[in-house]
Design a protein around this motif. Sequence first.
Motif: not given
Lengths: 454, 282
Positions: A33-35, A39, A114, A163, A187, A189, A191, A229-230, A235, A276-278, B93, B121, B152
Motif C-alpha cells: 500500500s501507499t502507507s 514507511r 511503525k 486510447e 494519473y 487520482r 493527491d 483502468h480508472y 476522466r 490497481s492503485i498507484v 492504521r 491510498h 478497477p
Amino acid sequence: MTEETVAEWIGSASSSDLLSLLPEQHPLYTERSTSETTRIRGFALAAFERTGLPDDALPYVLEELESGRDPYLVAAAARALRGRRPDPAFVPFLRKAETNIRAIDAPVTFDVYKPRWPFSNATSAVAEIRKTLASIDPSDDCCTIPSCPSRSRKVIDPNIELEDQDGQTLRFADFFHGKLSVVAFFYTRCDNPEKCSLTITKLARLQQAIERGPLNGQVRIAAITYDPHYDLPHRLRRFGANRGLRFHEDARFFRTPGRFDDLRAAFDLGVNFAGSIVNRHRIELYVLDARGETVATFSRMQFDVDSILAELQSQLSLPPRPRWQPLLASIPTLFLALLPKCPLCLGAYLSALGLGSMQMFLRSPWTIPLTIALLLLHLWVIHRRTRQTRDTTPLALAALGTLALLAGSVLWDVRLAAIAGATLLVAASLFGSRVRSAAQRGIGGRALATAGEK
Amino acid sequence: MNELIASLIRRAYQEEEALDQLFAIVSDPSADVLQRRAALEGLRELAIASRVLKERNVQLITMLRGLVEDPDQELRETAISMLAQRKDEFVQRRLLDGLERREEPLVDDAQAIVLLGNDIHAGFIPTMRRLAKESPDQAVRLEATKLLAADPASADLLFEIFDDKGEDDEVRRASASALMSVARERFEPRAKEAVLDEDDTEQVRAASLTALTHFAGPEQIDSDFIARVANVDTDQVRAASLTNVDTSSSERIVAPAADAFKVREGDLAKAVRIFKERHGRS
C-alpha cells in the motif's frame, strides 16, 4: 517479506544498499500500500544520515524536498541531507519543503519503525528541515545543482495500443511517429498537487508557448496515465481541460486499454502499484524524436517550461541523426592517428604499399619537422575534444604516444618505443572519438541524470 | 456553546494565546466535557480558516491523536474524523487494524470504512474485498462495496455481488454504481439485462436503468432497448404505485396512476421516466 523485516535490514544497510531501495519500480514495493511504501522509503531515506548520502541518492532526496507532501518522507529527506557535507545549494530545496509542508506537518519519529502512539522523541518535517538548515554555512562555496535531461534512448514498441480522451484507439506509432513529441505521465487520482496536477498544468503552459512560437505545428503534446483502468476517456478529458490543455489532433491524452506493463517496461517508468492503485511515482516527461524514441528525459525534479522549449528547439535544429553518425565522427581522428608522422611509420606504409624503393625519401631534411608538426596537430585535436568530454584519458594516451614515438624514432633509434608510441596514438584516437555529454558529468548533474533513469 | 469558548474561538483566528487555551481545554481530561467538545469543534472550524492554527498543525495532530482513546465517545469520534480527513497515517492504521481485529476497533466497522474512504491510498482494498464478501453486517458490506468503486481490479467481485439476488438491495445498488465507475463497458450489457428482468427487485432494476441513462454510451441505448423499457413502464408503474400509496405526500405524482391513487413515484417508475425524457421515445 514483511515490512518489519525490511526495516530491520535497513537498520544495518550500507549507503549503496539503501540506494538500491529508492527507485519506485523496485519489486519490493509491488503490491504494498501507499502507507507501507511511504514507511519503507522514509525509513531508508532517514538512514542516509547514518551511512552518508552518496551522489546518486541526492536526486531522490531533493525530489522529496521539492515536491513531497508527506511529513514522514519530507522529514526523512531533510535528515538524509545531513549525511553529506552541508551545501548552500540545498537551501532552496529545504525552503521549498518548509513552505509545502508547514500546514500539513505532523509528529513523526525515526527511532523505531511503525511506531505506536504516543511515541517518545517525536520530531516533525519542519523541525528536521530547520535542523538541516542550521547545519549549513551560507558562506560555503555554493554550487548550483543542474537539472538537466538524461539522454538515454529508449525504443518504444510502435504497436502498443492507446486510447485517447475521446475514446479513439490507435497504435503508439500512429501518434508518436512522424514528428517530435513531448509526453508526460500522470494519473487523475494523484493527491499530490506538486506532482500530476502541476505536471499537466505545466504541459498546458508548454502547449501555449509552443503554439505561440516558431515550434507551432512541429511538436505533438501528450500525456499518458499510469492508471488506465480508472482513467477512462472522460476522466482524461476533464483532467486535461481543467488544467488548460486544449485537445486537438496533435495534443492528446492516452490510456492503454490493453496491457499497461508493456508501456511501463518500454519507458522503465518510475511507478509502482498495489493492485490497481498507484502507490508511488516520480515526475517524468520525455521528449521523443520523429521515430518515437526517447531523446531526453526530464524526471524526478520539477521541470520548467523554458527548459523543455529549449530542448525542443535544439532537437529541431539538429539534422536527423543517422545511426552511422557516431562512426563517422571517429574518422577524422583515426585518419590523423594513422597519418605517417615519422620516418619509421612512413617506411612501414611505403613498404606495405610496395614502394620500398623510395627509402631515400625518408632521409629528406623536412621529414622530422613535418613529423613533429603532425604529432602536435594530433595532440591539439585531442585536447579540443577533451574540453568537451572532460575525459582526459585520450589526451594522456596521445601525449605518451607522442613522447614514445619521438624518443624511439627521432632522438634514439629504439624500434620498440616507436611501435609502442604509434599504438598509443591509435588508441588515443579511438578513445577520443567517444562522444559524451559534458553536462551529465558534473557531481549533481551526473547524479540527477543517472537517478532520473532509475 | 458557552460564552468563554465562543470568545476564545473568535480570538483564536488571530491570537496565539487564545489558541493555547483552546488546546489546553480540549486536552484536559478533568475539564467539563461539554466545554471540551465545544473547544474541539472550534478547533475543527479554525483548522479550515485560521492561518495561525495552520502554522501549528503538529500540535493539532498531536492533540487529536491523544484523543483517539478518550473516554468521551463524541470527542473520540470528532478527533478520529478530523485525523481521517487529514489522511493521517496513524489513524488509518488504527482503523484498518480495528477492521482486521488486530486491535480493539476505535469506532464501529461501517463508520471506520467511511473514514478510510477519505484516502484511496490508505491500503484498504484487500480488507474491503473481504468485508464486502464476508461480513454478516449489511451496513459493513454496503460501505465496503462503495469503497470498491475505487478499484478497477475488484470488478469481478462487484459483478458477483450484483448478480447475487440473495444479497441486500442496497448493497447490490452500490455494486451497480461501483461497476459503472470502474467497469462501465463490461457492466452495460449486464445492467440492460437487469432492467428487463422482471424477477429482479425494483430497486436494482431502477439503479441499473439510472446508471444506463446517465452514463451509457449511445451504442448501448438502441431502439430495441428503448422499446422494451417502454413496456416495463406500463407494468411497473402500476405495481410501483400500488406499493407506494401515500395520500399525504406532496411529492411529484406519477401520471398513469394518479387517477386512481395519490402515489409517491416508485424508484423504477422514476428511472423509466427520466430514461424516456433523456432518450426521447416511448
